[in-house]
Design an enzyme around this catalytic site. Sequence first.
Site, PDB file in Angstrom:
ATOM      1  N   ASN A 282      17.493   6.003 -16.359  1.00  0.00           N
ATOM      2  CA  ASN A 282      17.326   4.555 -16.362  1.00  0.00           C
ATOM      3  C   ASN A 282      16.063   3.849 -16.165  1.00  0.00           C
ATOM      4  O   ASN A 282      15.704   2.960 -16.737  1.00  0.00           O
ATOM      5  CB  ASN A 282      18.359   3.986 -15.551  1.00  0.00           C
ATOM      6  CG  ASN A 282      17.921   4.582 -14.083  1.00  0.00           C
ATOM      7  OD1 ASN A 282      17.632   5.654 -13.988  1.00  0.00           O
ATOM      8  ND2 ASN A 282      18.589   3.831 -13.099  1.00  0.00           N
TER       9      ASN A 282
ATOM     10  N   GLY B  15      19.710  10.326  -9.138  1.00  0.00           N
ATOM     11  CA  GLY B  15      20.819  10.495 -10.120  1.00  0.00           C
ATOM     12  C   GLY B  15      22.025  10.110  -9.371  1.00  0.00           C
ATOM     13  O   GLY B  15      21.971   9.324  -8.280  1.00  0.00           O
ATOM     14  N   SER B  16      23.126  10.518  -9.869  1.00  0.00           N
ATOM     15  CA  SER B  16      24.444  10.270  -9.195  1.00  0.00           C
ATOM     16  C   SER B  16      24.875  10.811  -7.914  1.00  0.00           C
ATOM     17  O   SER B  16      24.095  11.930  -7.511  1.00  0.00           O
ATOM     18  CB  SER B  16      25.459  10.803 -10.407  1.00  0.00           C
ATOM     19  OG  SER B  16      25.791  12.141 -10.385  1.00  0.00           O
ATOM     20  N   THR B  17      25.422  10.265  -7.181  1.00  0.00           N
ATOM     21  CA  THR B  17      25.964  11.156  -5.761  1.00  0.00           C
ATOM     22  C   THR B  17      26.896  12.314  -6.028  1.00  0.00           C
ATOM     23  O   THR B  17      26.477  13.190  -5.193  1.00  0.00           O
ATOM     24  CB  THR B  17      26.727   9.940  -5.220  1.00  0.00           C
ATOM     25  OG1 THR B  17      26.193   8.793  -4.849  1.00  0.00           O
ATOM     26  CG2 THR B  17      27.235  10.732  -3.881  1.00  0.00           C
TER      27      THR B  17
ATOM     28  N   VAL C 250      26.300  14.599  -8.379  1.00  0.00           N
ATOM     29  CA  VAL C 250      25.200  15.512  -8.653  1.00  0.00           C
ATOM     30  C   VAL C 250      24.447  15.923  -7.373  1.00  0.00           C
ATOM     31  O   VAL C 250      24.096  16.988  -7.130  1.00  0.00           O
ATOM     32  CB  VAL C 250      24.507  15.447  -9.990  1.00  0.00           C
ATOM     33  CG1 VAL C 250      23.127  16.382 -10.238  1.00  0.00           C
ATOM     34  CG2 VAL C 250      25.192  15.081 -11.008  1.00  0.00           C
ATOM     35  N   GLY C 251      24.104  14.776  -6.949  1.00  0.00           N
ATOM     36  CA  GLY C 251      23.256  14.892  -5.612  1.00  0.00           C
ATOM     37  C   GLY C 251      23.906  15.688  -4.616  1.00  0.00           C
ATOM     38  O   GLY C 251      23.191  16.534  -3.816  1.00  0.00           O
TER      39      GLY C 251
ATOM     40  N   GLU D 221      17.751  10.302  -4.016  1.00  0.00           N
ATOM     41  CA  GLU D 221      18.180   8.825  -4.200  1.00  0.00           C
ATOM     42  C   GLU D 221      19.262   8.990  -5.092  1.00  0.00           C
ATOM     43  O   GLU D 221      19.126   9.444  -6.342  1.00  0.00           O
ATOM     44  CB  GLU D 221      17.013   8.308  -4.723  1.00  0.00           C
ATOM     45  CG  GLU D 221      17.053   6.665  -4.488  1.00  0.00           C
ATOM     46  CD  GLU D 221      17.280   5.859  -5.731  1.00  0.00           C
ATOM     47  OE1 GLU D 221      18.243   5.368  -5.942  1.00  0.00           O
ATOM     48  OE2 GLU D 221      16.300   5.691  -6.847  1.00  0.00           O
TER      49      GLU D 221
ATOM     50  N   CYS E 144      19.653   1.449 -10.347  1.00  0.00           N
ATOM     51  CA  CYS E 144      20.239   1.775  -8.833  1.00  0.00           C
ATOM     52  C   CYS E 144      20.287   0.781  -8.250  1.00  0.00           C
ATOM     53  O   CYS E 144      21.383   0.637  -7.260  1.00  0.00           O
ATOM     54  CB  CYS E 144      19.509   3.141  -8.257  1.00  0.00           C
ATOM     55  SG  CYS E 144      17.977   2.933  -8.010  1.00  0.00           S
TER      56      CYS E 144
END
Length: 486
Positions: free
Chosen positions: A155, A232-234, A236-237, A254, A288
């Site tokens: 993004n 990225g996404s939660t 995947v995090g 983040e 984000c």
Amino acid sequence: MNIDFKDWNKQFIGGEWHIGKSQTQYTNRNPYDQSELATIQLASQEEIDEAYKSAQKAQIEWQKMNPYARSAIIYKAAELAQKYRDYLVEVLVKETGSTHIKAKAEVDFFIGDIREYAQIPIRMKGEILPSVIPGKENRIYRLPVGVVGIISPFNFPLYLSVRSIAPALAAGNGVVVKPDLQTYVSGGLVIAKIFEEAGIPKGLLNVVVADIAEIGDSFVEHPIPKVISFTGSTAVGRHIAELCGKQLKRTALELGGNNVMIVLEDADVPLAASAAVYGKFMHQGQICMSLNRIIVHRKIYDDFIADFAKKVEKLKVGNPADKDVFIGPIINQKQVDKIQKLIDESIQQGARVVKRGSVKGNLMEPVILADVKNDMAIAQNEAFGPVAAILPVESEEEAIRIANDSEYGLSGSVYTRNLEHGVDVALQIETGMIHVNDQSVNVEPITPFGGEKSSGLGRYGGEWSLEEFTTVRWVSVQKHPREFPF
């Protein structure tokens, strides 16, 4: 820099540009019209290993280099980024669907961060502390961790890559970057080209364009990197944090956001509405920090919706190459479908449609949903699209409760005519960042950027980046013989 887009077809590993060794190719497409931009042979697991070993080898001499020399190279990268500003904007418009407004802002963030982080090599201070042992001196050194692995998103790829690349390099580390496939040029290769031209030592910075389906978790699990920086996404995090936890490897994460704007009953309605339009629809809501929930006091609720809707009607939707366009394409069809599902589900749950524009390919006209409740799909999930969810509240206390009734806590906003009261409210919101009388999309190179709860771990920006990409070592020096009992 005057590189044709189709020529962005090589990996940057070990200081060399070469064709990837994977058997798989990836075609990069313009999200607006699906036209082909470039096709690249992807990197293999073998090349990820090669990249990490290259960074590790080059880092040894880089750490020893005079701090002023390291700083000069990074400043040079900032100068080159400024020189190539128009080209970088063009890359973002074509590859990410960024409008000119968003692309120019991102390039300026990119340049600003490199300039700020160029100061890190000469700001890495040590300390000398006293000791309880006679004749001893305690020295505290701040040192690079060694090698940092960076995974960046689609993004804000240029900025969200460099905010880790630049401080990691500046602190004396080697770096390997894996950008999102959809934005591998702006998220990796064009940055490598700038730093290469700036004079970064060969092999210190590497970019591997690879597919997770092929490489699995090897980028994260490789034994060389001491820190993995992921944006990225939660979901995947959490997976990355689990992998790193097993190896006692540090992470800087983040992740997702469900950001709120609280519009208190004494707010300047037109001003708050203008800010909300910007904070919601900038880059189609694919940020984000974008506003996901707009919480408005019932006393001014109808006026706010009317003013907000009037301003939204003026937003031009279309080809981001058109400089008058404010809303360009969503990154891919899968994301469009996901957003539409959230909208439909929320309407079924009782949300009122104020505006729902058409959808053509990846282009979505703005959507405004009113009378949203916090348990509706659009309020519970990060839309990552041009959908405004407006929630009415009867009191300030209710607004604060609803704002905090989320697993996320990245950014936010409070609007009021009483600035200090706005600060009091801001401090009650469980979030990493919040802005009084401004919208939620804010970035400055000298401030701490990061979230609370499921929005991540750690902070980027200024001196806080040092905490993520360095380690501290205690060296004691016994200047006079110490007496022992034997």
